[in-house]
Design a protein around this motif. Structure first.
Motif, mmCIF file in Angstrom:
data_model
loop_
_atom_site.group_PDB
_atom_site.id
_atom_site.type_symbol
_atom_site.label_atom_id
_atom_site.label_comp_id
_atom_site.label_asym_id
_atom_site.label_seq_id
_atom_site.Cartn_x
_atom_site.Cartn_y
_atom_site.Cartn_z
ATOM 1 N N LEU A 158 1.468 9.445 -5.825
ATOM 2 C CA LEU A 158 2.207 10.815 -5.574
ATOM 3 C C LEU A 158 3.122 11.139 -6.833
ATOM 4 O O LEU A 158 3.257 12.320 -7.290
ATOM 5 N N VAL A 159 4.086 10.102 -7.170
ATOM 6 C CA VAL A 159 5.128 10.644 -8.311
ATOM 7 C C VAL A 159 4.109 10.892 -9.629
ATOM 8 O O VAL A 159 4.597 11.820 -10.511
ATOM 9 N N ALA A 160 3.172 10.040 -9.900
ATOM 10 C CA ALA A 160 2.539 10.331 -11.058
ATOM 11 C C ALA A 160 1.672 11.478 -10.978
ATOM 12 O O ALA A 160 1.734 12.353 -11.969
ATOM 13 N N ALA A 161 1.146 11.940 -10.144
ATOM 14 C CA ALA A 161 0.559 13.435 -9.863
ATOM 15 C C ALA A 161 1.329 14.365 -9.934
ATOM 16 O O ALA A 161 1.122 15.456 -10.702
ATOM 17 N N PHE A 162 2.831 14.297 -9.488
ATOM 18 C CA PHE A 162 3.721 15.319 -9.580
ATOM 19 C C PHE A 162 4.059 15.326 -11.127
ATOM 20 O O PHE A 162 4.035 16.522 -11.536
ATOM 21 N N LEU A 163 4.293 14.346 -11.734
ATOM 22 C CA LEU A 163 4.647 14.598 -13.185
ATOM 23 C C LEU A 163 3.672 15.095 -14.167
ATOM 24 O O LEU A 163 3.822 15.848 -15.116
ATOM 25 N N ALA A 173 0.921 -0.960 0.122
ATOM 26 C CA ALA A 173 0.069 0.130 0.111
ATOM 27 C C ALA A 173 0.908 1.314 -0.027
ATOM 28 O O ALA A 173 0.476 2.199 -0.703
ATOM 29 N N GLY A 174 1.906 1.279 0.784
ATOM 30 C CA GLY A 174 2.898 2.477 0.741
ATOM 31 C C GLY A 174 3.565 2.549 -0.647
ATOM 32 O O GLY A 174 3.643 3.770 -1.029
ATOM 33 N N VAL A 175 3.814 1.593 -1.173
ATOM 34 C CA VAL A 175 4.624 1.720 -2.607
ATOM 35 C C VAL A 175 3.526 2.179 -3.541
ATOM 36 O O VAL A 175 3.951 3.122 -4.512
ATOM 37 N N MET A 176 2.169 1.785 -3.554
ATOM 38 C CA MET A 176 1.192 2.125 -4.541
ATOM 39 C C MET A 176 0.985 3.724 -4.120
ATOM 40 O O MET A 176 0.761 4.436 -5.126
ATOM 41 N N GLY A 177 1.028 4.016 -2.903
ATOM 42 C CA GLY A 177 0.890 5.587 -2.615
ATOM 43 C C GLY A 177 1.972 6.382 -3.003
ATOM 44 O O GLY A 177 1.959 7.396 -3.717
#
Length: 102
Positions: A63-68, A55-59
């Protein structure tokens, strides 16, 4: 004599004639259950930490996808504003952004 089923969950494993003979004579029925002790830890000891880590990795991926996506949107917005604005002038100094050199 009425017919009664042997009590408990192990009853189907007791032969019927042995149970009826023990019931008629009053002898105790001895049931031997062979079981093996577990060696090692059960799966749930490993499953909960792996689920939490997943779950932490998916989060973090989210976050990385939203930032990009935000960076992509900002770059496209800057290019659009620069193309529409043409020449920017501040206090007599003009700067041409993204313009053609004709």
């Amino acid at each position: 004599m009425s017919h009664r089923d042997p009590p408990g969950i192990i009853a189907p494993h007791i032969p019927a004639d042995a149970y009826r003979r023990a019931e008629a004579t009053g002898q105790p029925v001895v049931i031997v259950v062979q079981s093996t002790d577990r060696t090692g830890r059960p799966l749930r000891h490993y499953l909960y930490p792996l689920a939490i880590a997943g779950a932490g990795v998916m989060g973090v991926f989210g976050l990385v996808a939203a930032f990009l996506a935000l960076l992509d949107f900002a770059a496209q917005t800057a290019a659009t504003v620069g193309g529409v604005a043409g020449t920017l002038g501040i206090g007599g100094i003009s700067l041409r952004l993204f313009g053609s050199k004709r």
